[in-house]
Design a protein around this motif. Structure first.
Motif, PDB file in Angstrom:
ATOM      1  N   LEU A  55     -80.174  65.393  71.514  1.00  0.00           N
ATOM      2  CA  LEU A  55     -80.673  65.067  70.182  1.00  0.00           C
ATOM      3  C   LEU A  55     -81.910  65.910  69.889  1.00  0.00           C
ATOM      4  O   LEU A  55     -82.803  66.017  70.737  1.00  0.00           O
ATOM      5  N   HIS A 212     -78.119  65.972  65.436  1.00  0.00           N
ATOM      6  CA  HIS A 212     -79.518  65.922  65.023  1.00  0.00           C
ATOM      7  C   HIS A 212     -79.811  64.584  64.357  1.00  0.00           C
ATOM      8  O   HIS A 212     -80.897  64.356  63.835  1.00  0.00           O
ATOM      9  N   ASP A 213     -78.799  63.679  64.402  1.00  0.00           N
ATOM     10  CA  ASP A 213     -78.915  62.391  63.728  1.00  0.00           C
ATOM     11  C   ASP A 213     -79.325  61.332  64.747  1.00  0.00           C
ATOM     12  O   ASP A 213     -78.549  60.958  65.627  1.00  0.00           O
ATOM     13  N   GLN A 214     -80.563  60.845  64.639  1.00  0.00           N
ATOM     14  CA  GLN A 214     -81.079  59.948  65.675  1.00  0.00           C
ATOM     15  C   GLN A 214     -80.327  58.629  65.725  1.00  0.00           C
ATOM     16  O   GLN A 214     -80.097  58.078  66.791  1.00  0.00           O
ATOM     17  N   GLU A 215     -79.890  58.174  64.545  1.00  0.00           N
ATOM     18  CA  GLU A 215     -79.194  56.894  64.524  1.00  0.00           C
ATOM     19  C   GLU A 215     -77.861  56.991  65.276  1.00  0.00           C
ATOM     20  O   GLU A 215     -77.492  56.121  66.064  1.00  0.00           O
ATOM     21  N   LEU A 218     -78.591  57.103  69.016  1.00  0.00           N
ATOM     22  CA  LEU A 218     -78.997  55.827  69.603  1.00  0.00           C
ATOM     23  C   LEU A 218     -77.827  54.849  69.679  1.00  0.00           C
ATOM     24  O   LEU A 218     -77.729  54.059  70.607  1.00  0.00           O
ATOM     25  N   VAL A 224     -79.799  59.473  76.157  1.00  0.00           N
ATOM     26  CA  VAL A 224     -80.199  60.381  75.090  1.00  0.00           C
ATOM     27  C   VAL A 224     -81.180  61.399  75.667  1.00  0.00           C
ATOM     28  O   VAL A 224     -82.091  61.038  76.407  1.00  0.00           O
ATOM     29  N   VAL A 226     -83.772  64.027  74.313  1.00  0.00           N
ATOM     30  CA  VAL A 226     -84.430  64.506  73.105  1.00  0.00           C
ATOM     31  C   VAL A 226     -84.969  65.900  73.376  1.00  0.00           C
ATOM     32  O   VAL A 226     -85.669  66.120  74.365  1.00  0.00           O
ATOM     33  N   TYR A 242     -86.343  54.674  72.125  1.00  0.00           N
ATOM     34  CA  TYR A 242     -86.878  54.076  70.907  1.00  0.00           C
ATOM     35  C   TYR A 242     -88.168  53.318  71.192  1.00  0.00           C
ATOM     36  O   TYR A 242     -89.168  53.477  70.485  1.00  0.00           O
ATOM     37  N   PHE A 253     -89.814  61.656  65.776  1.00  0.00           N
ATOM     38  CA  PHE A 253     -88.437  62.069  65.487  1.00  0.00           C
ATOM     39  C   PHE A 253     -87.500  60.865  65.480  1.00  0.00           C
ATOM     40  O   PHE A 253     -86.553  60.805  64.703  1.00  0.00           O
ATOM     41  N   ILE A 254     -87.760  59.909  66.357  1.00  0.00           N
ATOM     42  CA  ILE A 254     -86.908  58.720  66.444  1.00  0.00           C
ATOM     43  C   ILE A 254     -87.540  57.623  65.602  1.00  0.00           C
ATOM     44  O   ILE A 254     -88.523  57.021  65.994  1.00  0.00           O
TER      45      ILE A 254
END
Ligand SMILES: Nc1ncnc2c1ncn2[C@@H]1O[C@H](COP(=O)(O)OP(=O)(O)O)[C@@H](O)[C@H]1O
Ligand SMILES: [Mg+2]
Lengths: 366, 275
Positions: A55, A212-215, A218, A224, A226, A242, A253-254
């Motif tokens: 991510l 690149h989408d944190q949701e 997660l 993950v 980063v 998180y 970023f998160i």
């Protein structure tokens, strides 16, 4: 770099190592394009059966890392081990890895079944076995009866499924996915996230997923990673990433965060905004400069006298489920997410518990 | 957009004038007897019967053989070149394609005369061979000299049309094939070649059609006795003066080409379905 491996971190590694076998190891991996160093020493262990997500913002080197694992790029330095064996010099067609390409790259001259059978035909498998394997794959990705369809006439979501089937039918040890949902609209995206996770459990192999989408990262991943600027910022379970971001980059970023500079007085005691607060973090030097993360949803509004930090409500926006409130204090403006309403101009206190304070190393400390 | 439709009208009139009317005239000539009367026509199939004589049949067979051979040579030599060019960086590609077209900047007649100078019995090549103590080799006025002229003249069309389809091919198809276990040779035949077929067929047309109907190159490099279908038509119109027979041959050539084009198209479609 050494500072990155806090105690928490090490424990996480030990836990993973006990349960599973290491499948891929990236050792001090670097990659230069012309004069630009896009990977600056990546160290990463990837385990069997793991759903691991890279991510990071666009341009941070996720695709490059994935392409080195697939064999499409040579690393400039470092090692790629697969089951303990160095594979940097092995061409992609001899690696036990398959890729779902960002734009699917389905062969336009072949129909759905022929696309999926491509890898099996190369292995000179019996046509009858190929046929049954293709059927099983189509069933798994929910495209039964699509064998004879023209791939160029399928919708984005359907092409996506064919691409996944085409890769998985070869029974790779690892599936690489480069932003596979990037081209889909939001609704199908959500559903595919769910299905991908289901497929991964079903086939029980390692997925290395780039986004690149944190949701997305997660919600789908076991682990993950980063990344920023060609470097790994943090490796951990989604909840750890998180709740316990290790530095300002990860924290910002998160999700949304209030990031505050402070001083770690001693273990379990931190000072910021002129007050000392008990916290749950330890292992820093006494009086070390640190940064504190306060998640907006962890903060509560109380009467001014009930809290150390006080401020004035400057703005309140309704966000559907909660309100987003901006509170101006002596040192900064805090962002808060709460279901309580507070009118603009009111004086309030900011309340949070020791476990809501996340202490991390400041940016640029390593 | 509707009013733009009228813009096609001048073009239609123009094409009727320069394409349809001459074609009709050729058809008329082909089916009529030779004669000086302008407005009286005697219809006949004699012109076509005459063509069935072995002298003339041999000419068309020879032409097709030569055309096919020239096309095959252009394809076999042109494909690798186009492939190598398409693997270069973008600016190098445009430079190399420019180089491929350089010969066609020079007038075709001039180029052909240059070949004559090189190939003739006391030409440059034979002189060089003489210096090495090798007896002169007759190269002019042979199948070899005609083939050389045709291939050199038409090769750029083959290279450019193959290069066009190779260079616009998405590189991720090749990576996908690699990823699925195809080695470079398998990747080429199962993906690159198949996806470049439209360019190949285009190139085949662009080489074969001029090759089969050319008359300047065979005349200059093959000598006066060298008869291809193009020369036959030319001589009927220019020296013999039998426009009716010349028109009949033109029609036969056009029909043969049409049939061949259909066949090639069929192969193209079949090739894709079979894969
Ligand atoms: N083939 C290449 N040649 C030159 N630079 C490249 C190439 N591929 C990627 N880059 C550069 O490397 C950096 C990382 O790219 P990439 O790995 O694609 O990032 P991400 O997938 O995280 O968006 C970017 O700055 C990109 O411009
Ligand atoms: Mg990318």
């Amino acid at each position: 770099m050494i500072l990155l491996f806090t105690k928490k971190h090490t424990q996480f590694f030990i836990r993973r190592e006990m349960e599973l076998n290491k499948l891929i190891e990236l050792k001090d991996l670097t990659k230069n394009f012309d004069d630009q160093q896009v990977l600056k020493g990546i160290n990463l262990d990837i385990y069997e059966n793991e759903f691991l997500t890279l991510l990071g913002p666009s341009g941070c080197g996720k695709t490059t890392t994935l392409r080195i694992i697939a064999g499409f790029e040579d690393p400039s330095g470092g090692q790629v081990l697969f089951n303990g064996i160095e594979i940097s010099k092995i061409p992609p067609y001899r690696r036990e890895v398959n890729t779902v390409f960002q734009k699917y790259a389905l062969f336009p001259h072949l129909n759905v079944a022929e696309n999926i059978a491509f890898g099996l035909k190369l292995k000179k498998m019996e046509p009858i076995i190929i046929k049954s394997k293709v059927e099983r794959m189509l069933k798994m990705v929910g495209l039964e009866g699509f064998e004879k369809r023209d791939v160029t006439l399928l919708s984005g979501g359907q092409q996506q499924r064919v691409a996944i089937a085409r890769a998985l039918v070869n029974e790779p040890k690892v599936l690489l996915l480069d932003e596979p949902l990037g081209a889909l609209d939001a609704r199908i995206r959500k559903q595919m996230q769910f299905e991908l996770k289901k497929i991964q459990r079903e086939v029980g192999i390692t997925f290395i997923y780039v986004t690149h989408d944190q949701e997305e990262a997660l919600s789908m991943s076991d682990t993950v990673v980063v990344m920023n600027n060609g470097e790994i910022q943090q490796i951990g379970k989604p909840t750890d990433i998180y709740n316990e971001p290790e530095n300002r980059f990860v924290a910002s970023f998160i999700g949304e965060s209030n990031i505050i500079e402070g001083i770690m007085i001693k273990d379990y005691l931190v000072e910021f905004d002129g007050f000392q607060f008990p916290c749950v973090d330890k292992g820093f030097e006494d009086n070390e400069k640190i940064e504190v993360v306060l998640r907006p949803e962890d903060l509560d509004i109380v009467e001014p006298e009930e809290a150390k930090i006080q401020g004035i409500v400057r703005n309140i926006t309704f966000k559907g489920v909660h309100y987003e409130i901006l509170i101006e204090t002596q040192f900064r403006t805090y962002k808060i997410q709460t279901t309580d309403y507070a009118e603009v101009g009111r004086k309030v206190g900011l309340k949070f518990g020791p476990e809501d304070i996340h202490v991390m190393y400041p940016m640029g400390a390593y | 957009m509707k009013h733009f439709r009228h813009l096609i009208k001048p073009y239609l009139i123009w094409s009727i004038l320069i394409i349809v009317i001459p074609l009709l005239l050729i058809g008329l000539y082909a089916f009529t007897e030779e004669g000086n009367a302008v407005l009286t026509f005697t219809f006949t199939l004699e012109n076509f019967r005459k063509f069935a004589e072995s002298t003339y049949l041999n000419v068309i067979i020879k032409s097709f053989r030569l055309g096919i051979l020239a096309t095959v040579i252009c394809l076999i030599a042109g494909y690798p070149l186009a492939y190598i060019i398409s693997k270069q960086a973008e600016d190098i590609q445009s430079f190399l394609i420019l180089l491929v077209t350089v010969p066609s900047w020079i007038n075709m007649l001039l180029r052909t005369y240059a070949w004559m100078n090189l190939l003739s019995d006391n030409g440059i090549i034979n002189n060089l061979l003489g210096l090495l103590g090798i007896d002169p080799i007759t190269m002019m006025y042979t199948d070899f000299s005609v083939m050389l002229g045709l291939v050199c003249n038409l090769m750029p069309f083959m290279i450019i049309s193959i290069h066009t389809s190779l260079s616009k091919m998405d590189h991720s198809y090749i990576e996908a094939a690699n990823d699925l276990g195809a080695n470079p040779v398998q990747t080429f035949w199962k993906v690159t070649w198949v996806l470049s077929l439209p360019g190949v067929l285009n190139g085949v047309m662009l080489v074969f059609l001029p090759a089969i109907s050319s008359f300047v190159i065979p005349k200059l490099l093959g000598g006066g006795q060298y008869m291809l279908i193009g020369n036959l038509i030319e001589s009927q119109f220019i020296s013999v003066g039998n426009w009716n027979f010349g028109s009949a041959i033109s029609l036969i050539l056009a029909a043969a080409i049409l049939i061949l084009m259909r066949l090639v198209k069929r192969i193209d479609v079949m090739g894709r379905q079979e894969e």
